[in-house]
Scaffold this active site. Sequence first.
Site, PDB file in Angstrom:
ATOM      1  N   LYS A 183       8.342  -6.929   3.617  1.00 21.68           N
ATOM      2  CA  LYS A 183       7.329  -7.848   3.083  1.00 21.68           C
ATOM      3  C   LYS A 183       7.447  -8.006   1.559  1.00 21.68           C
ATOM      4  O   LYS A 183       8.091  -7.202   0.884  1.00 21.68           O
ATOM      5  CB  LYS A 183       5.928  -7.344   3.459  1.00 21.68           C
TER       6      LYS A 183
HETATM    7  C1  LIG Z   1       2.272 -11.999  11.385  1.00 20.81           C
HETATM    8  C2  LIG Z   1       2.396 -10.523  11.408  1.00 20.81           C
HETATM    9  N1  LIG Z   1       1.380  -9.788  11.898  1.00 20.81           N
HETATM   10  C3  LIG Z   1       1.423  -8.462  11.932  1.00 20.81           C
HETATM   11  C4  LIG Z   1       2.514  -7.774  11.470  1.00 20.81           C
HETATM   12  C5  LIG Z   1       2.537  -6.288  11.635  1.00 20.81           C
HETATM   13  O1  LIG Z   1       2.809  -5.624  10.498  1.00 20.81           O
HETATM   14  P1  LIG Z   1       3.325  -4.103  10.525  1.00 20.81           P
HETATM   15  O2  LIG Z   1       4.796  -4.189  10.719  1.00 20.81           O
HETATM   16  O3  LIG Z   1       2.942  -3.641   9.143  1.00 20.81           O
HETATM   17  O4  LIG Z   1       2.608  -3.384  11.578  1.00 20.81           O
HETATM   18  C6  LIG Z   1       3.595  -8.482  10.929  1.00 20.81           C
HETATM   19  C7  LIG Z   1       4.776  -7.846  10.343  1.00 20.81           C
HETATM   20  O5  LIG Z   1       5.599  -7.186  10.678  1.00 20.81           O
HETATM   21  C8  LIG Z   1       3.545  -9.886  10.914  1.00 20.81           C
HETATM   22  O6  LIG Z   1       4.578 -10.597  10.431  1.00 20.81           O
END
Ligand SMILES: Cc1ncc(COP(=O)(O)O)c(C=O)c1O
Length: 373
Positions: A183
């Site tokens: 990110k």
């Molecule tokens: C749209 C979206 N929602 C949720 C997530 C979940 O994030 P994480 O990987 O930090 O759990 C991500 C990213 O990976 C995402 O792109």
Amino acid sequence: MKPIYVAGPSITDHERKVVAEAMQTGWYEKPYYYCEEFQKEFARYHDRKFAVMTPNCTTSIHLLLTCLGVGEGDEVIAPDCTWIASVAPITYLKAVPIFCDISEDDWCLDPVSLESCITSKTKAIIAVDLFGNMPKMDEIRAIAEKHGIPLIEDAAEALGSTYKGTKAGKFGRASVFSFHRTKTLTTGEGGMLLTDDEELYNRCMVWRDHGRRPGGALYYNYEVTYKYMPFNLQAALGYAQFQRVDELVAIKRWHLRMYKELLAGVEDITFNAEPAHVVNGAWITGLVFGKSHRLEKGRAIEELAKLGVPARPFFYPLSSLPAFPGLLDKYSQRNKNAYDISARGINLPGAMNLEEEQLVFICEGIKKILGVA
Ligand SMILES: Cc1ncc(COP(=O)(O)O)c(C=O)c1O
């Protein structure tokens, strides 16, 4: 030329210094110092009253849906094209994800499709700011309010985006962010939940830590809940990165601008939407090939790989994946935009260390596979 990475962070001496400091001081007197500071600053930046950091964004969504009371048999509406993390927690709670179509222009939850998905079982709506694009928030908010259904903004990909002057992360009953290593702002793994609702916040704080009340009696649990506490070192990295937020977002916006400029002469291609009322944080630059190119995403990625250009596919419609069996026939008929756009879309490299000559090289590759070089 250096290798091109599709994703990767910008880590400087500033982050190294803050994390080293946290390694020294962030234990005895200050075990949650950086978590608290990062939460406070992140909430203030987004004009939210409360922030709750979690181990990642998936846990933020799980925590939030739980504390909103989503449970067995409930329906939660989400866009068909998103990362599975937006909806996996719905399934953890034995509720049912309902996949809504996306709009042709912004690739986000489509308000008309949304309205048609609402039933008496709908318990929440999740709008996702895909790649930094902003959904039609006015319309979506109006629909959520009309039906009295809580709206959640999944802003995992939208740090730095704004809609009509309001920052992504300020919409809905609560919003969530991801600080995954790919990110714009990273803590390796990490997530944040934002809300203005004090009751919901208090509930999330209890559910984040084994049913204990913050500041309450030791070893005294009121409920059996999750353990989704953040880690001080992880937060120290986030805290340090956040002090560079404008610089980090500017890098992503520069990628989008460069891709648009370098491919300006190519007809019938579309990038992240940026209408006049939106600033796009552009976590990823998405590229959708118009139908005239007759180019499916798998083939585009293969052809680009042969030229040394790494690219990723646009998210598949979740309803088409083995993870959600038996939905393809029904949803491919219903969610026409999701199936059509996803088939023609790729994600361009967006690593924070990309240099101009690499962006030029990538765009030359795209022109070659389109036969316009
Ligand atoms: C749209 C979206 N929602 C949720 C997530 C979940 O994030 P994480 O990987 O930090 O759990 C991500 C990213 O990976 C995402 O792109």
